[in-house]
Write a protein that holds these residues in place. Structure first.
Motif, mmCIF file in Angstrom:
data_model
loop_
_atom_site.group_PDB
_atom_site.id
_atom_site.type_symbol
_atom_site.label_atom_id
_atom_site.label_comp_id
_atom_site.label_asym_id
_atom_site.label_seq_id
_atom_site.Cartn_x
_atom_site.Cartn_y
_atom_site.Cartn_z
ATOM 1 N N LEU A 126 0.836 -1.214 0.000
ATOM 2 C CA LEU A 126 0.000 0.000 0.000
ATOM 3 C C LEU A 126 0.868 1.260 0.000
ATOM 4 O O LEU A 126 2.014 1.231 0.478
ATOM 5 N N ASP A 127 0.271 2.350 -0.511
ATOM 6 C CA ASP A 127 1.002 3.624 -0.562
ATOM 7 C C ASP A 127 1.377 4.078 0.850
ATOM 8 O O ASP A 127 0.631 3.850 1.800
ATOM 9 N N SER B 178 1.870 7.206 3.236
ATOM 10 C CA SER B 178 1.372 8.578 3.311
ATOM 11 C C SER B 178 2.446 9.502 3.874
ATOM 12 O O SER B 178 3.219 9.080 4.754
ATOM 13 N N ILE C 176 0.830 14.401 6.845
ATOM 14 C CA ILE C 176 -0.587 14.030 6.926
ATOM 15 C C ILE C 176 -0.820 13.046 8.075
ATOM 16 O O ILE C 176 -1.767 13.178 8.839
ATOM 17 N N VAL C 177 0.067 12.094 8.199
ATOM 18 C CA VAL C 177 -0.121 11.042 9.223
ATOM 19 C C VAL C 177 0.065 11.620 10.625
ATOM 20 O O VAL C 177 -0.698 11.312 11.540
ATOM 21 N N ASP D 272 0.926 12.162 14.329
ATOM 22 C CA ASP D 272 1.184 11.221 15.424
ATOM 23 C C ASP D 272 0.424 9.909 15.250
ATOM 24 O O ASP D 272 0.564 9.003 16.063
ATOM 25 N N SER D 273 -0.403 9.865 14.222
ATOM 26 C CA SER D 273 -1.204 8.649 13.999
ATOM 27 C C SER D 273 -0.351 7.575 13.312
ATOM 28 O O SER D 273 0.878 7.625 13.382
ATOM 29 N N MET D 274 -0.983 6.633 12.645
ATOM 30 C CA MET D 274 -0.200 5.545 12.036
ATOM 31 C C MET D 274 -0.458 5.474 10.524
ATOM 32 O O MET D 274 -1.489 5.957 10.049
ATOM 33 N N PRO E 266 -1.586 3.952 6.991
ATOM 34 C CA PRO E 266 -2.792 3.139 6.705
ATOM 35 C C PRO E 266 -2.524 1.644 6.667
ATOM 36 O O PRO E 266 -3.438 0.844 6.854
ATOM 37 N N GLU F 217 -8.858 4.932 3.186
ATOM 38 C CA GLU F 217 -8.587 5.322 4.569
ATOM 39 C C GLU F 217 -8.868 6.821 4.663
ATOM 40 O O GLU F 217 -8.340 7.607 3.876
ATOM 41 N N THR G 286 -5.892 9.728 5.312
ATOM 42 C CA THR G 286 -4.798 9.856 4.341
ATOM 43 C C THR G 286 -5.241 9.722 2.885
ATOM 44 O O THR G 286 -4.502 10.102 1.978
ATOM 45 N N VAL H 208 -5.543 6.928 1.337
ATOM 46 C CA VAL H 208 -4.886 5.760 0.722
ATOM 47 C C VAL H 208 -5.924 4.664 0.486
ATOM 48 O O VAL H 208 -6.737 4.370 1.359
ATOM 49 N N ARG I 208 -7.212 0.988 0.250
ATOM 50 C CA ARG I 208 -6.778 -0.272 0.866
ATOM 51 C C ARG I 208 -7.643 -1.435 0.366
ATOM 52 O O ARG I 208 -8.870 -1.385 0.477
ATOM 53 N N GLU J 79 -10.482 1.424 14.715
ATOM 54 C CA GLU J 79 -9.355 2.074 14.038
ATOM 55 C C GLU J 79 -9.389 3.598 14.196
ATOM 56 O O GLU J 79 -8.391 4.206 14.576
ATOM 57 N N GLN K 46 -6.651 5.812 16.187
ATOM 58 C CA GLN K 46 -5.878 6.878 15.519
ATOM 59 C C GLN K 46 -6.050 8.211 16.258
ATOM 60 O O GLN K 46 -5.081 8.922 16.517
ATOM 61 N N LEU L 32 -4.135 8.254 19.413
ATOM 62 C CA LEU L 32 -2.704 8.471 19.170
ATOM 63 C C LEU L 32 -2.419 9.955 18.961
ATOM 64 O O LEU L 32 -1.431 10.496 19.469
ATOM 65 N N LYS L 33 -3.316 10.610 18.210
ATOM 66 C CA LYS L 33 -3.137 12.054 17.976
ATOM 67 C C LYS L 33 -3.248 12.816 19.293
ATOM 68 O O LYS L 33 -2.487 13.736 19.561
ATOM 69 N N GLU M 170 -0.096 12.308 21.341
ATOM 70 C CA GLU M 170 1.135 12.555 20.564
ATOM 71 C C GLU M 170 1.903 11.258 20.270
ATOM 72 O O GLU M 170 3.122 11.182 20.431
ATOM 73 N N GLY M 171 1.163 10.245 19.915
ATOM 74 C CA GLY M 171 1.787 8.984 19.500
ATOM 75 C C GLY M 171 2.047 7.998 20.627
ATOM 76 O O GLY M 171 2.453 6.866 20.371
#
Lengths: 151, 496
Positions: free
Chosen positions: A24-25, A27, A31-32, A34-36, A38, B183, B186, B188, B190, B445, B449, B452-453, B456-457
């Motif tokens: 998968l691409d 990102s 853009i990502v 502190d998140s993860m 995709p 997603e 982003t 993207v 999937r 999910e 996410q 996490l934001k 700060e992770g």
């Protein structure tokens, strides 16, 4: 050997998903944030499934799963009918496809009175078609009958 | 409170809704008595028919199917020893032996009264508990929702069908299915493999129709040659004063058990009825009668399974976490009709929520009347030949799958998931965990996410949130609770 079949299928599927996820691409970090990425979440899920598949092997070693008897022709014939439904719908007509599959399914499952099977196969799709078309305003895909009906 | 009562009462002033509930109750009872066609399959098949209805009417239809089909499973359980729904399996233990003794009418009378009592009790609890829980849920932020969704998934380990590990594999597979599509943060793509119809992800309705209706069709194909030994029924008899004296404690206990089990995410009427039955046996003075036609056994199972219906609606409507397979379909119904499940439903659309509760209450009363006066007729319906019934289900399933978004892809999805569901069930995997996983997938999910934001992770900071930590603790308990208990008892027996 039997104890490895189902966990093996689960593991193979999980590995295939991980492989696809790795393609998968990526990102941009902006853009990502502190998140993860995709791809991370699906990979995480499949790693969990690999662990669960290992647990399943341990469980099956303690108490092996019962041997599943092979189903009769009614079951596998119905699966084949599911597959036949696809080209019939695309190349002929959805309503005709439903009627054909219903008729053959009735016969396959043991209905030997052909007029009963034919009646079920014609009346049911017709009734459902008119209900959806006239009351619920659903347009069905174009085909032999629907072209004639919709004009 | 007065507004809520007014909204509930408004149900009886809406003649269209009353007619709808009457018709749907008949349909629900028919679905319930037909072996294989349970409440979940029925709701999944009927969902597309509700498309043009107003949201309240649509959800009332689905909820009515839920309560009436859950009850109706007992009719065939008692008369032909075949539970119409999985939730009525425990009813066969004593219902059928009592019917074989020539007391089918009495057995059905007890089942009807106990089911109605369980259903009404749970709707009352729903009316009281849901707004209270909604007030608590206002405080929930992403970490709490993430932990709650994990708790919901962990409960899959304890549902009866399939083993814990197999249910969890199904649940994780369902969560993965929810990742198909674009997603959101982003953009993207999937697992779409170039198919842009999957841009917004898999539609729930075709997946559910496949998993529940079409897989059941393939399962039922194995039963075409079975001969059913039916018991004749003269009339349903209301319980006598002596019967009431014997069952009232059992009914009350099972109402509590059923409602509580229903509230737990992913648990449902089947688990509730099994526990209701075993508790009825444990507390009974006539233990030796169980399995031979004990009326407490019927009352315990039936009041528990119908009490679970109202209980299961609590997490569904307040938190967006399905309380059972059927409420997973109702949850999809809520979304399709623009009613976003969650605590805000109780402030923004409170009148609609209470109208739905009112409809459920009315449905419980309507099915009581039908159970008492038309059970004989409905029992005959259960004898419709499978070779006629299931091809009709096939037609309803494929057209239902197509109708929601007029997409042929949805039909293929339904057919593919029909085969997947069948193969899964063939090897001892239940399909409900896949459905629950699919629904909870996005919640897990997205909230992970967002957590996490927020932190700060640092994912571990989720554990510093008291409510989230509590849900995660319950999740661990749900996953390993039974192993811990059996380990302790093994150690104890070794020490002895």
């Amino acid at each position: 050997m039997r104890i490895f079949v189902i966990p093996g299928v689960v593991a193979a599927f999980s590995l295939a998903v991980i492989w696809v996820a790795l393609q998968l691409d990526v990102s941009p970090p902006l853009i990502v944030g502190d998140s993860m990425q995709p791809r991370v979440f699906p990979i995480l899920l499949m790693v969990i499934n690999l662990v669960l598949a290992a647990f399943l092997v341990i469980q099956y070693r303690k108490s092996p799963p019962p041997k599943v008897p092979w189903e009769g022709f009614q079951t596998w014939g119905s699966v084949v009918l599911f597959a036949i439904f696809f080209p019939l719908t695309v190349y002929i007509d959805m309503m005709i496809a439903i009627a054909v599959v219903m008729f053959v399914m009735c016969f396959l499952w043991g209905e030997r009175r052909l007029h009963v099977a034919a009646a079920v196969a014609v009346i049911t799709p017709a009734a459902i078609f008119f209900l959806f078309d006239l009351v619920l305003r659903v347009r069905f895909p174009r085909g032999l009958l629907t072209n004639w009906y919709y004009g | 409170m007065i507004e809520a009562l007014q909204a509930m009462a408004s149900v009886v002033l809406d003649p269209y809704l009353i007619v709808l509930i009457l018709l749907t109750t008949i349909m629900g009872v028919v679905i319930g008595v037909l072996p294989g066609l349970g409440a979940t399959t029925g709701a999944a098949l009927l969902l597309p028919f509700t498309l043009t209805m107003e949201p309240v009417h649509a959800i009332a239809v689905l909820a009515t199917i839920y309560v009436s089909a859950t009850f109706a499973g007992s009719i065939t359980a008692i008369l032909i020893n075949t539970p119409g729904t999985a939730a009525a399996a425990a009813t066969t233990f004593d219902g059928y032996p009592l019917a074989k003794r020539g007391e089918a009418g009495r057995a059905l009378g007890i089942a009807v009264i106990s089911s109605t009592f369980g259903g009404v009790f749970s709707v009352i609890v729903l009316c009281i508990a849901a707004p209270v829980l909604a007030r608590v849920a206002y405080e929930f932020r992403p970490p709490e929702y993430f932990a709650l969704a994990l708790f919901g998934l962990s409960m899959l380990a304890s549902i009866s069908a399939g083993g814990a590990v197999r249910n969890l594999i199904g649940g994780v597979f369902g969560v993965w299915l929810a990742t198909i599509g674009v997603e959101r943060t982003t953009g993207v793509e999937r697992f779409m493999f170039g198919n842009y119809e999957l841009y917004e992800g898999l539609s729930f309705v075709p997946v559910f129709i496949g998993l529940f209706a079409l897989s059941e069709l393939l399962v039922q194909s194995k039963r075409v040659n079975e001969v059913v030994d039916a018991i004749t029924l003269k009339a349903v008899k209301l319980p006598t004063r002596e019967d009431y004296k014997r069952i009232w404690k059992t009914v009350l206990r099972s109402c509590g058990i059923g409602t509580f089990i229903g509230v737990l995410p992913a648990e449902g009427a089947t688990v509730a009825s099994m526990i209701g039955y075993s508790e009825a046996r444990r507390w009974s003075k006539n233990k030796e009668e169980f399995g031979k036609g004990a009326i407490e056994g019927i009352a315990g199972a039936e009041s528990a399974n119908n009490a679970a219906t109202g209980g299961a609606m609590v997490p569904t409507m307040v938190l967006g976490i399905p309380g059972s397979g059927t409420t997973a379909v109702i949850l999809v119904g809520l979304m399709v009709h623009g009613l976003r499940p969650g605590p805000y439903l109780f402030t923004e659309q409170v009148d609609k929520v209470y109208q739905i509760f009112g409809a459920m209450l009315l449905a419980n009363i309507v099915f009581m009347a039908m159970g008492l006066y038309a059970a004989k007729l409905f029992a005959r319906i259960s004898l419709i030949p499978l070779q006629i019934l299931w091809p009709i289900v096939f037609a309803l399933a494929v057209i239902g799958a197509y109708a929601l978004s007029s997409s042929l892809l949805d039909v293929w999805i339904a057919l593919i998931f029909g085969v997947i569901g069948f193969l899964a069930r063939r090897h001892g995997f239940a399909v409900a965990p896949i459905a629950v996983g699919l629904i909870l997938g996005e919640m897990v999910e997205t909230n992970f996410q967002n957590s996490l934001k927020m932190f700060e992770g640092d994912w571990w900071r989720i554990l510093t949130q008291p409510l989230a930590a509590m849900f995660l603790f319950f999740a661990v308990l749900g996953l390993f609770g039974s192993s811990i208990v059996s380990g302790i008892s093994r150690l104890r027996s070794k020490a002895d």
